[in-house]
Design an enzyme around this catalytic site. Structure first.
Site, PDB file in Angstrom:
ATOM      1  N   LYS A 185     -23.886   0.479  29.073  1.00 17.15           N
ATOM      2  CA  LYS A 185     -24.017  -0.988  29.191  1.00 17.15           C
ATOM      3  C   LYS A 185     -23.636  -1.708  27.911  1.00 17.15           C
ATOM      4  O   LYS A 185     -22.932  -2.706  27.938  1.00 17.15           O
ATOM      5  CB  LYS A 185     -25.491  -1.370  29.447  1.00 17.15           C
ATOM      6  CG  LYS A 185     -25.929  -1.319  30.850  1.00 17.15           C
ATOM      7  CD  LYS A 185     -27.423  -1.654  30.908  1.00 17.15           C
ATOM      8  CE  LYS A 185     -28.127  -0.678  30.034  1.00 17.15           C
ATOM      9  NZ  LYS A 185     -29.526  -0.572  29.973  1.00 17.15           N
TER      10      LYS A 185
ATOM     11  N   ARG B 278     -38.226   6.710  30.135  1.00 16.88           N
ATOM     12  CA  ARG B 278     -37.399   5.523  30.391  1.00 16.88           C
ATOM     13  C   ARG B 278     -36.690   5.597  31.738  1.00 16.88           C
ATOM     14  O   ARG B 278     -36.591   4.605  32.458  1.00 16.88           O
ATOM     15  CB  ARG B 278     -36.413   5.317  29.248  1.00 16.88           C
ATOM     16  CG  ARG B 278     -37.062   4.500  28.150  1.00 16.88           C
ATOM     17  CD  ARG B 278     -36.557   4.725  26.746  1.00 16.88           C
ATOM     18  NE  ARG B 278     -35.153   4.672  26.563  1.00 16.88           N
ATOM     19  CZ  ARG B 278     -34.437   5.657  25.955  1.00 16.88           C
ATOM     20  NH1 ARG B 278     -35.024   6.747  25.528  1.00 16.88           N
ATOM     21  NH2 ARG B 278     -33.166   5.507  25.780  1.00 16.88           N
TER      22      ARG B 278
ATOM     23  N   ARG C 206     -30.676   8.525  19.182  1.00 16.91           N
ATOM     24  CA  ARG C 206     -31.444   7.355  18.757  1.00 16.91           C
ATOM     25  C   ARG C 206     -32.920   7.756  18.671  1.00 16.91           C
ATOM     26  O   ARG C 206     -33.328   8.734  19.295  1.00 16.91           O
ATOM     27  CB  ARG C 206     -31.246   6.261  19.814  1.00 16.91           C
ATOM     28  CG  ARG C 206     -31.229   4.868  19.243  1.00 16.91           C
ATOM     29  CD  ARG C 206     -30.761   3.874  20.270  1.00 16.91           C
ATOM     30  NE  ARG C 206     -31.723   3.743  21.362  1.00 16.91           N
ATOM     31  CZ  ARG C 206     -31.472   3.090  22.483  1.00 16.91           C
ATOM     32  NH1 ARG C 206     -30.298   2.524  22.672  1.00 16.91           N
ATOM     33  NH2 ARG C 206     -32.385   3.003  23.419  1.00 16.91           N
TER      34      ARG C 206
ATOM     35  N   ARG D 155     -25.638  12.205  28.138  1.00 18.33           N
ATOM     36  CA  ARG D 155     -25.126  11.250  27.148  1.00 18.33           C
ATOM     37  C   ARG D 155     -26.213  10.871  26.145  1.00 18.33           C
ATOM     38  O   ARG D 155     -25.967  10.795  24.954  1.00 18.33           O
ATOM     39  CB  ARG D 155     -24.630   9.973  27.829  1.00 18.33           C
ATOM     40  CG  ARG D 155     -23.336  10.162  28.602  1.00 18.33           C
ATOM     41  CD  ARG D 155     -22.873   8.796  29.093  1.00 18.33           C
ATOM     42  NE  ARG D 155     -21.784   8.892  30.040  1.00 18.33           N
ATOM     43  CZ  ARG D 155     -21.268   7.841  30.678  1.00 18.33           C
ATOM     44  NH1 ARG D 155     -21.765   6.637  30.476  1.00 18.33           N
ATOM     45  NH2 ARG D 155     -20.272   7.988  31.511  1.00 18.33           N
TER      46      ARG D 155
ATOM     47  N   ARG E 227     -35.516  -6.396  33.401  1.00 16.91           N
ATOM     48  CA  ARG E 227     -35.753  -5.071  33.958  1.00 16.91           C
ATOM     49  C   ARG E 227     -37.078  -4.928  34.695  1.00 16.91           C
ATOM     50  O   ARG E 227     -37.481  -3.805  35.015  1.00 16.91           O
ATOM     51  CB  ARG E 227     -35.530  -3.941  32.965  1.00 16.91           C
ATOM     52  CG  ARG E 227     -36.183  -4.010  31.675  1.00 16.91           C
ATOM     53  CD  ARG E 227     -35.859  -2.708  30.925  1.00 16.91           C
ATOM     54  NE  ARG E 227     -34.864  -2.897  29.909  1.00 16.91           N
ATOM     55  CZ  ARG E 227     -34.364  -1.930  29.150  1.00 16.91           C
ATOM     56  NH1 ARG E 227     -34.736  -0.698  29.322  1.00 16.91           N
ATOM     57  NH2 ARG E 227     -33.488  -2.207  28.229  1.00 16.91           N
TER      58      ARG E 227
HETATM   59  P1  ADP Z   1     -32.314   1.794  26.991  1.00 17.65           P
HETATM   60  O1  ADP Z   1     -31.426   1.118  28.006  1.00 17.65           O
HETATM   61  O2  ADP Z   1     -31.825   3.169  26.612  1.00 17.65           O
HETATM   62  O3  ADP Z   1     -33.769   1.754  27.339  1.00 17.65           O
HETATM   63  P2  ADP Z   1     -32.395  -0.558  25.277  1.00 17.65           P
HETATM   64  O4  ADP Z   1     -31.749  -0.719  23.953  1.00 17.65           O
HETATM   65  O5  ADP Z   1     -31.955  -1.464  26.368  1.00 17.65           O
HETATM   66  O6  ADP Z   1     -32.148   0.966  25.648  1.00 17.65           O
HETATM   67  O7  ADP Z   1     -33.987  -0.690  25.139  1.00 17.65           O
HETATM   68  C1  ADP Z   1     -34.718   0.083  24.220  1.00 17.65           C
HETATM   69  C2  ADP Z   1     -36.225  -0.160  24.405  1.00 17.65           C
HETATM   70  O8  ADP Z   1     -36.520  -1.546  24.134  1.00 17.65           O
HETATM   71  C3  ADP Z   1     -36.766   0.072  25.818  1.00 17.65           C
HETATM   72  O9  ADP Z   1     -37.115   1.422  26.053  1.00 17.65           O
HETATM   73  C4  ADP Z   1     -38.011  -0.862  25.814  1.00 17.65           C
HETATM   74  O10 ADP Z   1     -39.086  -0.275  25.104  1.00 17.65           O
HETATM   75  C5  ADP Z   1     -37.528  -2.044  25.006  1.00 17.65           C
HETATM   76  N1  ADP Z   1     -36.917  -3.093  25.875  1.00 17.65           N
HETATM   77  C6  ADP Z   1     -35.619  -3.513  25.868  1.00 17.65           C
HETATM   78  N2  ADP Z   1     -35.402  -4.465  26.794  1.00 17.65           N
HETATM   79  C7  ADP Z   1     -36.589  -4.656  27.419  1.00 17.65           C
HETATM   80  C8  ADP Z   1     -37.017  -5.497  28.487  1.00 17.65           C
HETATM   81  N3  ADP Z   1     -36.170  -6.338  29.111  1.00 17.65           N
HETATM   82  N4  ADP Z   1     -38.320  -5.433  28.854  1.00 17.65           N
HETATM   83  C9  ADP Z   1     -39.185  -4.604  28.252  1.00 17.65           C
HETATM   84  N5  ADP Z   1     -38.856  -3.779  27.245  1.00 17.65           N
HETATM   85  C10 ADP Z   1     -37.571  -3.788  26.816  1.00 17.65           C
END
Ligand code: ADP
Length: 186
Positions: free
Chosen positions: A15, A141, A130, A124, A91
């Protein structure tokens, strides 16, 4: 023209990379909640200090906090002018409803689901290293994605906004597929 998009997909679907290709094509703002949270953690802001452990465990940061950050970011000039691509938000159903509420009459153009199978995204993430990409963090997740985020796709599907794009292939292949699908929807 203002372009308002959401990019969706499992963790590790690419993404973030494809959001950058969208930004380069349409000149919109890239709004990544994950990047914003990681910046807050790094800067050790009060919110960052709170979010750090939640993120490390692979859990979701509270809806109120995230909705507040996004509502503010959407009011900045780059997002109200050229538009935006939201990456990692909404989300949960609560976040999806909050988003439509802040946007009011400024409707979304499309919600793109970048579709990549589970086995591929797991591989991946294991190779990217990370802080939250531990075996437990990845499993947690992906589990939350199915429970909390999958219903958001159905929510947008019912509104006729969902565009599914095959996320397998090289970055360039996926990018041309994605841009073609968006153009068709604009
Ligand atoms: P990934 O898609 O691998 O989870 P992101 O960079 O999108 O990676 O998000 C990393 C972390 O940040 C998530 O696991 C969550 O803890 C937090 N996070 C990001 N976006 C949101 C959201 N919209 N609502 C709640 N937590 C979020």
């Amino acid at each position: 023209m203002t372009v308002r998009l959401v990019i969706f997909g499992r963790q590790g679907a690419g993404k973030g990379t494809q959001a950058v290709n969208i930004v380069n094509t349409y000149g919109v703002a890239h709004i990544s909640t994950g990047d914003m949270l990681r910046a807050a953690v790094k800067a050790e802001t009060p919110m960052g200090l709170k979010a750090k452990a939640v993120m490390r465990a692979g859990n979701l940061v509270g809806d109120d906090i995230i909705n507040g950050i996004v509502a503010e970011r959407l009011q900045e000039d780059d997002a109200t002018g050229p538009g935006f691509v939201l990456d990692g938000y909404p989300r949960t159903i609560n976040q999806a409803e909050a988003l439509l509420d802040f946007l009011g009459d400024n409707h979304l153009d499309a919600v793109i689901d970048l579709d990549v199978p589970l086995e591929e995204v797991t591989a991946r993430m294991k190779s990217r290293g990370r802080a939250d990409d531990t075996d437990d963090g990845i499993a947690r997740r992906l589990d939350l994605y199915e429970q909390e985020t999958r219903p958001v796709l159905d929510f947008f599907k019912e509104k006729g906004l969902l565009v599914t794009v095959d996320g397998l292939g090289t970055e360039e292949e996926v990018s041309s597929r994605l841009i073609a699908a968006i153009n068709e929807h604009l």
